[in-house]
Design an enzyme around this catalytic site. Structure first.
Site, PDB file in Angstrom:
ATOM      1  N   SER A 261       5.193   8.327   5.848  1.00  0.00           N
ATOM      2  CA  SER A 261       4.032   8.587   5.007  1.00  0.00           C
ATOM      3  C   SER A 261       3.178   7.344   4.876  1.00  0.00           C
ATOM      4  CB  SER A 261       4.477   9.039   3.613  1.00  0.00           C
ATOM      5  OG  SER A 261       4.972   7.910   2.925  1.00  0.00           O
ATOM      6  N   LYS A 262       1.966   7.589   4.419  1.00  0.00           N
ATOM      7  CA  LYS A 262       0.969   6.549   4.275  1.00  0.00           C
ATOM      8  C   LYS A 262       1.442   5.410   3.376  1.00  0.00           C
ATOM      9  CE  LYS A 262      -3.955   7.476   4.173  1.00  0.00           C
ATOM     10  NZ  LYS A 262      -4.898   8.410   3.596  1.00  0.00           N
TER      11      LYS A 262
END
Ligand code: GLU
Length: 483
Positions: free
Chosen positions: A257-258
């Site tokens: 994820s970011k």
């Protein structure tokens, strides 16, 4: 097999191209190409609320930069969107609404789907009651029995009549046999009240009409597959072959994820990661050749890739490994090629000959092209530094001054300003005077770079030229003496 292999990449234009999306596109591309088949691009833009303006065009541009050109239809995103009426690739689902509506209608007439006129309020109430009873929220089939063959009023959806108590079984190329019970599957909405199809309907109709033989997509779509299979069965269509790719994970095994770093391919390109390095690395996220070879160009991947050998377990995205690939591909470039690729990170008032020399030295140490912006600075201007760093940890001020003075003297006599000659000269200063490398090479390196960490002194001096190099050494001697 006589049927021509056809795969597709079917992103929703909701933002950037995720590393995981790139891997899906790549595996679809590789599988199609190695089977002399076709790879098509389909933009799944039927969820108008989630669509981001310009995302489809950006996605197409990124795929092209990565060398993943799709078959069928014009290649230029903007022109494609204008010229295409949904009949040629890249396919935009929003241009094909009638097709989905007609297909849903067919299912209604065949008794496989039905109009549902339940109001959003009723559905909300139903959901709350089910939640209160700790049941999974699902449609209660209220409109199933009404068997309306046409819309009763303006507010309706079309739902699939999911058969009761059936088992959906299919064979995933990567995961083997997979079973789902229809008792767990809700009567899926196929056409929403705004007339747009849901992902499930549009996806299945298109995969069938476009002749997709292999659906290769991320594991997160696995729960959708039984719904799709029920749709294929309702239409009486043959199934494509399904393959669900392993999840991409962060180092701590959480879903990539970011929050833990960049996940957009665009961000990596902007930082100066080379497309071939990204492709090479991403290809190995879930697949490995049996001989453990690591370096592959795109055409080599087309030959070597084996979808059947894709792993089930999640694949860890390791930035260090990506850096390793990028550094490798940067080293393969000539200085001229490198210069062309990293111009945006370099000051534009510097003479080309000097830049080429800097790149020759620094190319060995670059993880990405943007790093050159920082590395070029010390060649152009000596950074301000604390004279303390001139003294190697096992040396002292006096010996360091002596080392620098000897180096200065011997380098002054050096007229052939070649790297080997310079390092021989410095080695001589060490040997003839009973000094260590730390007394000579270290302070000379710091003197010419102004940095604690840098390439070897002879490399920097080769770039700087004799005059500037000697000046920097002289300057260091003075700084130390004043200390
Ligand atoms: N539109 C879906 C996505 O955004 C496609 C999933 C599939 O390949 O079926 O990934």
């Amino acid at each position: 097999m006589n049927q021509k292999i056809k795969t597709r990449f079917a992103p929703s234009p909701t933002g950037y191209l995720h590393i995981g999306g790139l891997r899906t596109a790549l595996y679809n591309y590789l599988y199609a190409k190695q089977n002399k088949g076709r790879f098509v691009l389909r933009i799944e833009d039927t969820d108008q609320k989630r669509e981001v303006k310009g995302a489809a065009e950006a996605l197409m541009a990124t795929l092209q930069k990565m060398g993943l050109n799709w078959d069928e239809g014009p290649k230029q995103g903007f022109i494609a969107k204008i010229a295409d009426k949904g009949q040629n690739g890249p396919y935009f689902q929003s241009k094909r609404l009638k097709i989905y509506q007609n297909h849903a209608q067919k299912l209604v007439l065949a008794g496989q789907a039905y109009y549902c006129t339940c109001s959003p309020e009723r559905l909300e109430k139903l959901k709350q009651e089910q939640e209160a009873r700790k049941e999974a929220p699902r449609y209660d089939g209220c409109c199933r029995e009404k068997n309306l063959k046409s819309k009763a009023n303006e507010n309706f959806v079309i739902r699939l009549k999911v058969p009761e108590n059936k088992e959906v079984v299919f064979n995933d190329l990567i995961r083997g046999e997979i079973k789902f019970k229809t008792a767990e599957i809700d009567d899926q909405v196929l056409i929403k009240s705004d007339g747009f199809p849901t992902y499930h309907l549009a996806n299945v109709v298109d995969d069938h009409l476009m002749g997709i033989t292999h659906v290769i997509r991320g594991e997160e779509w696995l729960p959708s597959t039984p719904k799709h299979i029920l749709l294929y069965e309702a239409f009486g269509w043959p199934l494509p072959q399904f393959s669900h790719l392993p999840l991409l994970l962060n180092a701590d095994k959480s879903k990539l994820s970011k929050r833990q770093g960049d996940v957009a391919v665009e961000d990596y390109l902007a930082k100066g990661y080379l497309p071939q390095a990204i492709i090479n690395y991403v290809a190995l996220l879930g697949w490995h050749p049996s001989d453990n070879k690591e370096i592959f160009s795109l055409p080599e991947l087309v030959k070597a890739f084996d979808l059947n050998k894709t792993q089930k377990a999640g694949a860890i995205f390791d930035i260090e490994k990506l850096n390793w690939f990028n550094a490798y591909y940067i080293k393969q470039l000539s200085e001229k090629e490198l210069l062309n690729k990293c111009r945006e990170f370099l000051p534009n008032n510097v003479e080309q000959g000097l830049l080429l020399k800097i790149l020759k030295v620094e190319k060995e140490r670059l993880n990405n092209l943007s790093e050159i912006g920082e590395k070029v600075k010390m060649f152009l201007e000596l950074p301000a530094y604390n004279p303390k760093i001139l003294i190697f940890k096992k040396s002292n001020k006096e010996t360091t001054v002596k080392g620098l003075e000897l180096a200065l003297e011997i380098l002054q006599k050096e007229n052939d300003w070649q790297k080997e000659k310079m390092s021989q000269a410095l080695a001589k200063a060490v040997g003839d005077n009973n000094l260590t490398n730390g007394d000579v090479f270290w302070p000379v390196r710091v003197a010419v770079s102004g940095l604690e960490k840098s390439p070897a002194p002879e490399e920097i001096m080769w770039v700087l030229g004799k005059e500037k190099s000697l000046k920097r050494i002289q300057n260091a001697i003075e700084k130390l003496k004043l200390k």
